[in-house]
Design an enzyme around this catalytic site. Structure first.
Site, short mmCIF file in Angstrom:
data_model
loop_
_atom_site.label_atom_id
_atom_site.label_comp_id
_atom_site.label_asym_id
_atom_site.label_seq_id
_atom_site.Cartn_x
_atom_site.Cartn_y
_atom_site.Cartn_z
CE LYS A 110 66.95 -25.60 -14.58
NZ LYS A 110 66.96 -24.17 -14.92
N1 GLU Z 1 63.80 -22.47 -14.63
C1 GLU Z 1 64.03 -21.06 -14.63
C2 GLU Z 1 65.51 -20.78 -14.91
O1 GLU Z 1 66.18 -21.55 -15.54
C3 GLU Z 1 63.49 -20.36 -13.41
C4 GLU Z 1 64.13 -20.74 -12.12
C5 GLU Z 1 63.43 -20.12 -10.90
O2 GLU Z 1 62.51 -19.34 -11.06
O3 GLU Z 1 63.86 -20.47 -9.80
O4 GLU Z 1 66.01 -19.74 -14.61
#
Ligand code: GLU
Length: 479
Positions: A110
């Site tokens: 993240k």
């Molecule tokens: N930000 C989104 C999540 O928390 C998508 C992450 C992604 O598509 O890699 O799952």
């Protein structure tokens, strides 16, 4: 939006670990593996300057890698003032468990940038985003084979297109450059259905839940989604799409929408589209005429309803307000909206919680499809669509020939021909893949929930399934 986690409670990161520990205590993992899975492998903090409005502004950003049991690692990049290391690490851990649960072949990561995107104009945002991307790309923290970001709060298609372009400028001979980030606009290497994907996944998750009458009964509910009273907190990308699809396609009634500046309520059902338009032009729900306005929006989290969908920040349901929450069923469209303390209170009350790592996995699932599309350099359906239509045409011709025979009293139903003849394009295939993913993952989770006496809730079941998968891949690597 409602108050974040109360200070007497553990941090977001600790909250995720508490939930992890509760599940892992029920497993029989080899010594040390539990710790290896729990810890966050690395967090990079980057501080960089951008010349803006005649002076150098310094920004702080993070990219955290929780687990590399599979690579690339995956997870969004958040732009918000509240971004900090603890939050990014908690979110990266959730990505590991989420990807494992829905079987997308990634480790968890993240990122975040401490910024209020509203403070800067489009051109300035582009400079800042490109500079942040540059800092991450040169450290291989953005790379199609190693680390693939995506949108999250405060970011969307626009930022992903800048990031992809920045990567390609720095890696001009990488033929797979577009796969370095997902959530790009369709005209810049994206995939149909990515923007709606997380909200769509929430809808598919609820549909699957309602296919299991035992599970519905455990929440003290019955029947289908039709007519169910739903409260949605946060009408951002996820909340908006979930509310829209549930009300337009499943007959659910959105009885309250909670936003930063208050809440709107109407027991007869709110017009999601009109409210979303209103928020876009007015910056909040205040002043909207078609519903009752409540200044204290957070109080509506405690209102009577059938389904509560927190779709905004982490920690909005905690030890403070959980005792007053009346919803019998909560689906966590946001990441971490319920603290470990809140979770305990709700479980004791018999509330059924469909956990974040499953409920909001639609986004990363469709990101996976986008990444595969980028690596294969061809749009889904391009080879098969017309072939499929030609074969269907054969059947329709044959049926029409039979029904033309006056001695046979039989005709094709209205609309059959059009529907049957249409071959699946990219959007239909993406939705089909997402639906299958959400159904399969729910079934894996519920199997554990229903078959083990020591597992009382879906969150623990979800952790058991996903930790089991992560442990299997560590074992396969010889660790
Ligand atoms: N930000 C989104 C999540 O928390 C998508 C992450 C992604 O598509 O890699 O799952």
């Amino acid at each position: 939006m409602t108050s974040p986690t109360n200070s007497a409670e553990p941090s977001f990161r600790d909250s995720v670990d508490i939930m992890f520990n509760r599940a892992v205590a029920l497993m029989d993992l080899p010594p040390g593996l539990e710790e290896k899975i729990r810890v966050c492998n690395a967090t990079y903090t980057v501080r960089f300057g951008v010349r803006l409005r005649g002076k150098i502004e310094t920004f702080t950003g993070y990219r955290s890698v929780h687990s590399e049991h599979m690579e690339p690692v995956k997870g969004g990049i958040r732009f918000a003032m509240g971004v900090h290391q603890d939050e990014v690490e908690a979110l990266a851990a959730l990505m590991t468990y989420k990807c494992a649960l829905v079987e997308v072949p990634y480790g968890g990561s993240k990122g975040g940038l401490r910024i209020n995107p509203r403070d800067w104009d489009d051109h300035e945002m582009e400079l800042i985003t490109r500079r942040f991307a540059y800092e991450l790309i040169k450290r291989d923290m953005i790379n199609p084979a190693q680390n693939v970001p995506a949108p999250d709060m405060g970011t969307g298609e626009r930022e992903m297109a800048w990031i992809a372009d920045q990567y390609k400028r720095m890696n001009t001979t990488d033929i797979n450059g577009n796969a370095c980030v997902t959530g790009k606009p369709p005209n810049a290497g994206g995939i149909a259905g990515r923007v709606e994907a997380t909200g769509r996944g929430v809808q598919y998750a609820l549909r699957e839940f309602f296919r299991h009458s035992d599970d519905v009964a455990s929440a003290g509910l019955s029947g289908t989604l039709d007519g169910k009273r739903v409260i949605v907190q946060g009408l951002g990308n996820v909340g908006y799409h979930a509310a829209k699809f549930l009300s337009e396609e499943d007959g659910a009634k959105i009885t309250a929408i909670i936003e930063r500046d208050g809440a709107l309520q109407d027991e007869a059902g709110l017009d999601v589209e009109a409210i979303s338009q209103w928020i876009r032009s007015n910056g909040g729900v205040k002043g909207y005429k078609g519903a009752t306005y409540h200044e204290d929006g957070a109080a509506l989290l405690e209102a009577e309803c059938d389904i509560l969908i927190p779709a905004a920040l982490e920690g909005v349901i905690n030890r403070d307000n959980a005792p007053r929450v009346q919803a019998p069923l909560i689906i966590e469209a946001a990441n971490g909206p319920i603290t470990a303390g809140g979770d305990e209170v709700l479980r004791d009350k018999g509330c059924i919680i469909i956990p974040d790592m499953y409920a909001n996995a639609g986004g990363v699932t469709v990101s996976y499809f986008e990444w595969v599309k980028n690596l294969s350099h061809i749009r889904f359906g391009r080879m098969q669509r017309r072939a499929e239509e030609s074969r269907h045409q054969l059947i329709v011709d044959e049926l029409e020939r039979i029904s033309a025979d006056a001695s046979i009293k039989w005709t094709l139903s209205d609309g059959f021909k059009d529907k049957y003849l249409r071959g699946a394009g990219e959007l239909e295939l993406v939705r089909s893949g997402l639906d299958d993913t959400m159904r399969t993952a729910y079934q894996a989770m519920r199997e554990v929930w229903r078959s083990r006496d020591d597992v009382q809730d879906l969150r623990t079941a979800a952790y058991l399934v996903s930790i089991g998968k992560v442990a299997d891949s560590y074992r396969a690597k010889g660790l």
